[in-house]
Each structure stands twice: as structure tokens, then as C-alpha cells.
Design an enzyme around this catalytic site. Structure first.
Site, PDB file in Angstrom:
ATOM      1  N   ASP A  67     -17.931  -9.812  -3.398  1.00  0.00           N
ATOM      2  CA  ASP A  67     -19.057 -10.418  -2.684  1.00  0.00           C
ATOM      3  C   ASP A  67     -19.985  -9.052  -2.435  1.00  0.00           C
ATOM      4  OD1 ASP A  67     -20.900 -11.600  -1.283  1.00  0.00           O
ATOM      5  OD2 ASP A  67     -19.684 -12.239   0.566  1.00  0.00           O
ATOM      6  N   ASP A  98     -26.898 -11.595  -5.757  1.00  0.00           N
ATOM      7  CA  ASP A  98     -25.547 -11.822  -4.893  1.00  0.00           C
ATOM      8  C   ASP A  98     -24.457 -12.265  -5.549  1.00  0.00           C
ATOM      9  OD1 ASP A  98     -23.857 -12.030  -2.766  1.00  0.00           O
ATOM     10  OD2 ASP A  98     -24.946 -13.685  -1.980  1.00  0.00           O
TER      11      ASP A  98
END
Length: 472
Positions: free
Chosen positions: A132, A349
Site C-alpha cells: 500500500d 495509489d
């Protein structure tokens, strides 16, 4: 004068020696005069700056002990900082090459995330974690002092008290009360020795536990193993959220002093890269997350390097998108959509699956693409939160879709594969891989849009380079 003359007449050789000495004395006098002039000039200059103050410079030098409220927190912060610094110095000398971590899709675990494996603690235990780039905290499913769910839903559990290198962060320390505030540290502190706790929030879900310093073991590009000591991790006794399905935790790669990225780039160089395989790939298909090594695939790639804004939307990796086109047509999207100072801007992201666009960008994109899908029946599959979905049972040639292009500052053009924006959502169902983020909103380029591209982040040069790749 008389004596000197007489001496020269009586002893010519001695007179010459005397004459040389006199010349030397004269030179010394000149040097002394010059030195005095220079010194005088400097003093005059200093006096001219401020004739009313002392001419010396005085800076107050205080030891950092004055910042701590009690001896226990002072010693804990000091030893923690010193050990971390010494560990980084030692590891920089010891390890060559870069970190190489396997990276694969989570489709087999019923999630649209990408996973890697890390080994935590001493002895090291293996955990499967979500990769992440939008998260600062690295954490694992953990049991400490009787708190924690333990092994459930095929998840592994880190038993903190069985690790020789596990050290909690005290709740009364500067680290807990100030430094970790952005990581949702809690103010609960019944005693100075109580661990610093957190309630880390995500867009959906959260994780609760205590902060600790721990050792993480990773593989190197050389084939050796490296033990990274003193990393901040979260020992999560509970967590919730669809993103964590099938995961034992999260590998936080955001641009932050406390993320895994911070430690890895300080040891192996300021670059990291990843290549996301097709999001429908099974777990036997993978690529790598790499720290330190530069990829030749992104070198000398014209139109594929763009500035990386590391301060505009911290701790995210912001990119300067200036427009989107479909084929040869630039879409009519207001400039403020891309302006981070006006509540817009765009980030890359890996922890978000779909691509989210501000409403003013979302509408032109989806309606523009939908015009090419009129031959397909519009459907609304249950449980799929996407507005534009179509039945594809009769088959559909993706080449009929125009090329979608993100235009970036500096002339870079990101042209995702068509399967990245017309995604397979269910058997016989294809959906446009976009969601509206509202207005104003941060635009997010999700991991499905990024698939089958190699992405290289250069944190020193503040650039992002990318190139299409099979990632196999």
C-alpha cells in the site's frame, strides 16, 4: 650610520651579511604592517556591522534531554533513536544491492489488492501483507499480552512476546505523543511503561493495536537475506475492512518518516519500483517490489518521466496530471480538477483498486467511453459499486475503444491498457473502471489502471518513470 660604514670598510664580507639581514628585517616590517592593516580593516568591518554589540558569535547549544517530561520516556527515546541510527549505519555497510520482494495479485484471496510476504521478528515469521503506497504504517495481525484474535480466517498471527527483538514504544514518549500523531496514536497512558496504542483509519476499515520496534527480514537482489532492525511496526490486535481479506497485515509504502519506504530507501538508495501483474492473475504469477536497483526498462523512455510531488498531498505520491484524452480528443475538464492547492490533484495509489476521479473529470471520461459501447446492454450487477457496466456475453472487441491517455506535466503520457479501464467485474460483465470521488476531490489512479506497467519512484530526483511491461 657611522658604525655601519666603518664595519663595511673593515670587513666587506661581513657587511654583505649585515646588509642581507637588514633587508630581511625590512621585509618583515612590511609584512607586519600589511598584517596590521588587514586586521584593522577586518575589525572596522565588524564594527561597521554593529558597533554596539559584542563582535563574537554565540549560539545556544542545548542537549535534547530538556525536551522530555520524565526520565523513563527520556531514556526510551534516546536509546531508541541511537539504536536506530547505529543500526542504519551498520546495515549500510553490510548490505549490497537492493531489496527484492515477490509481488502478486490477491484474486485468489477474493480481494483486488496486491500482496507480498515479509518475515517479522526473531525468529522470523512469514506474513502476507497488502502493498500500500497510500499507507504509512506497516502492521501485522498480532497477539500481545493476551490481546488479539489469533489465527482466524486462514490468517497467520504474530505472537509478539515470542520474538526476542520486539520492543514496544512507550505511551509517555515524545515518539508516541508527538511524532506518531499522524498515525492515529491514542492519548491513553495510565503508566509511563504502557505501550503506545493506535487506531489507524483507512478509507474503509481500521486497525487497532500497539506500536513497537521490530526486525524485518527481506530478500536481496543478490540472493542473500537482510535483517532490518528497529523498524516501526503495528501489532494489530483487531482490524476490519474488505481490503484486508486474505491478508495478515499491511506493508506501508507512503512517503513518510515512519513507513517501510523510509528505512529501505535510506539503506539501499532513494529508488523503489514495482510491476503489477494482471489483477486477475493467480498467486503462482508474480513480479517484484524492488528497493535500490534501477530498472533499465524505464531508462531513456521519452515521454514517460514526470515530476513527483512529494509535499503537495503528503504522505501520498502526487503526480501532475493536466488532462485526459480519448483517442485524439482532449476532454473538457476544468483545470482546477488537477490543482492540488484548490482541493484537487492526483495521486498514484497501489492500495486503491479502481480509479477515482473528481465528478468534473469522471463524467466526461465515462460518457465519452460509453459512446463506444452502445452495442452492449447496460446492466447493474448486484454488489458491484460501478455505474457503467455492460453485458459482454456476446463478446466485445476491446480494440474498438479509443486509447485513454493521462497527460502529465513535462510532456509525459500514461496510456493504460484497455483492459485496465474496461475491466472484467463478473462472468459476462465488463465495467468502466472508474468511480466518482465527488467535488472537490483528490483523483486516485488505482492499481488496476497501473497493471502491466513498471513504475519507478525516484525520491531523490522527485520523479516518476514508467513503461509498459508484461510483469512476468
Amino acid at each position: 650610520m657611522y658604525i655601519n660604514t666603518l664595519f663595511w670598510k673593515q670587513n666587506p664580507k661581513g657587511a654583505k651579511t649585515r646588509r642581507r639581514k637588514e633587508k630581511k628585517m625590512q621585509r618583515n616590517k612590511k609584512s607586519l604592517v600589511l598584517s596590521c592593516l588587514i586586521t584593522t580593516t577586518m575589525l572596522l568591518l565588524i564594527a561597521a556591522v554593529d558597533s554596539t554589540k559584542d563582535t563574537s558569535v554565540r549560539l545556544e547549544l542545548a542537549h535534547r534531554e530538556t525536551l522530555w517530561p520524565n526520565p523513563l520516556s527520556r531514556i526510551e527515546d534516546i536509546t531508541g533513536a541511537d539504536h536506530k541510527r547505529h543500526s542504519l549505519i551498520s546495515q549500510k555497510r553490510m548490505y549490497k544491492g537492493g531489496v527484492k520482494m515477490p509481488l502478486g495479485s490477491g484474486i485468489d484471496y477474493r480481494t483486488a489488492q496486491y500482496f507480498t510476504e515479509i518475515r517479522v521478528g526473531t525468529p522470523a515469521k512469514k506474513f502476507r501483507v497488502v502493498v500500500d503506497t497510500g499507507s504509512e504504517l506497516t502492521w501485522v495481525n498480532c497477539r500481545y499480552r493476551g490481546r488479539g484474535k489469533g489465527k482466524a480466517e486462514n490468517r497467520r498471527v504474530f505472537r509478539a512476546e515470542e520474538s526476542k527483538s520486539f520492543r514496544t514504544v512507550g505511551c509517555s514518549t515524545q515518539t508516541c505523543k508527538v511524532d506518531l500523531m499522524n498515525l492515529f496514536s491514542l492519548s491513553t497512558c495510565p503508566t509511563p511503561s504502557t505501550p503506545c496504542s493506535y487506531d489507524y483509519r483507512y478509507a474503509e476499515g481500521s486497525a487497532q493495536g500497539v506500536f513497537a520496534k521490530e526486525t524485518i527480514t527481506v530478500g536481496l537482489t543478490s540472493g542473500r537475506k537482510a535483517r532490518l532492525h528497529g523498524l516501526l511496526i503495528g501489532c494489530s490486535s483487531s482490524f476490519s475492512g474488505q481490503s484486508f481479506t486474505g491478508a495478515d497485515g499491511v506493508l506501508g509504502l507512503a512517503y513518510s518518516d515512519f513507513s517501510f519506504t523510509s528505512t529501505a530507501t535510506s539503506l539501499f538508495g532513494a529508488k523503489f519500483s514495482y510491476c503489477l501483474v494482471d489483477h486477475l492473475s493467480h498467486k503462482n504469477v508474480s513480479n517484484y517490489l524492488i528497493f535500490g536497483s534501477s530498472s533499465s526498462a524505464t531508462k531513456n523512455a521519452p515521454g514517460r518521466t514526470t515530476p513527483l510531488d512529494l509535499s503537495v498531498i503528503p504522505p501520498f505520491y502526487a503526480i501532475n496530471v493536466i488532462g485526459i484524452s480519448l483517442g485524439d480528443d482532449m476532454l473538457n475538464i476544468p483545470a482546477k480538477v488537477w490543482d492540488a492547492t484548490a482541493g484537487g490533484g492526483t495521486i498514484l495509489d497501489s492500495g486503491t483498486s479502481l480509479t477515482l476521479l473528481s465528478e468534473a473529470a469522471y463524467k466526461p471520461v465515462v460518457t465519452g467511453l460509453a459512446r463506444y459501447l452502445v452495442e452492449l446492454k447496460r446492466v447493474k450487477p448486484e454488489g458491484v459499486p460501478i455505474e457503467y457496466c455492460f453485458s459482454s456475453k456476446a463478446g466485445f472487441n476491446e480494440s474498438k475503444l479509443p486509447q485513454l491517455t493521462f497527460h502529465m506535466k513535462g510532456g509525459a503520457r500514461f496510456e493504460p491498457h484497455r483492459k485496465s479501464y474496461l475491466v472484467d467485474a463478473a462472468p459476462g460483465v465488463k465495467c468502466l473502471g472508474f468511480m466518482s470521488a465527488g467535488t472537490p476531490a483528490t483523483n486516485v489512479v488505482g492499481n488496476i489502471m497501473q497493471q502491466n506497467y513498471l513504475w519507478e519512484f525516484d525520491l531523490k530526483a522527485s520523479t516518476l518513470s514508467f513503461a509498459p511491461s508484461s510483469c512476468t
